[in-house]
Write an enzyme that holds these catalytic residues in place. Structure first.
Site, short mmCIF file in Angstrom:
data_model
loop_
_atom_site.label_atom_id
_atom_site.label_comp_id
_atom_site.label_asym_id
_atom_site.label_seq_id
_atom_site.Cartn_x
_atom_site.Cartn_y
_atom_site.Cartn_z
N LEU A 14 0.98 -1.16 0.17
CA LEU A 14 0.15 -0.54 0.03
C LEU A 14 1.28 1.30 0.01
O LEU A 14 0.88 1.90 0.78
CB LEU A 14 -0.69 -0.11 0.82
CG LEU A 14 -2.29 0.70 1.03
CD1 LEU A 14 -3.23 0.78 0.17
CD2 LEU A 14 -2.80 0.93 2.48
N HIS A 15 1.79 1.07 -1.40
CA HIS A 15 2.51 2.21 -1.34
C HIS A 15 1.95 3.80 -2.62
O HIS A 15 1.60 2.48 -3.31
CB HIS A 15 4.63 1.62 -1.03
CG HIS A 15 5.00 2.96 -1.29
ND1 HIS A 15 5.01 4.11 0.01
CD2 HIS A 15 5.77 3.39 -1.92
CE1 HIS A 15 5.83 4.78 -0.67
NE2 HIS A 15 6.43 4.37 -2.36
#
Length: 90
Positions: A14-15
């Site tokens: 989740l970047h």
């Protein structure tokens, strides 16, 4: 309150782009939404804040709990879980 625990399988977790997509979707709901990186044992963060979502450091293979609370909590949770399970549409 509605909540679900999911595994993030996107190669970067989740970047960057996946985080931006997640935050953009979370902001479309009236419910307050938070995430907790269960793999790291971190504290919950505001899922509508890009900075906080990136700081949660949810990597590929990490388990994350999403919590939503408010008038459209069920819809918010379903949409965010579907986004993760679809690997952010990729």
């Amino acid at each position: 309150m509605a909540e679900a625990t999911v595994t993030v399988n996107h190669p970067v977790g989740l970047h960057a782009r996946p985080a931006a997509t997640f935050v953009k979707l979370a902001r479309t709901f009236a419910a307050s939404v938070s995430i907790t990186n269960e793999t790291r044992g971190a504290d919950p963060v505001d899922a509508k804040s890009m900075v906080q979502v990136v700081k949660a450091a949810v990597g590929s293979g990490h388990q994350m709990t999403i919590r939503a609370e408010g008038s459209d909590e069920d819809e918010a949770l379903a949409a965010l879980v579907a986004l993760i399970e679809s690997n952010f549409g990729e």
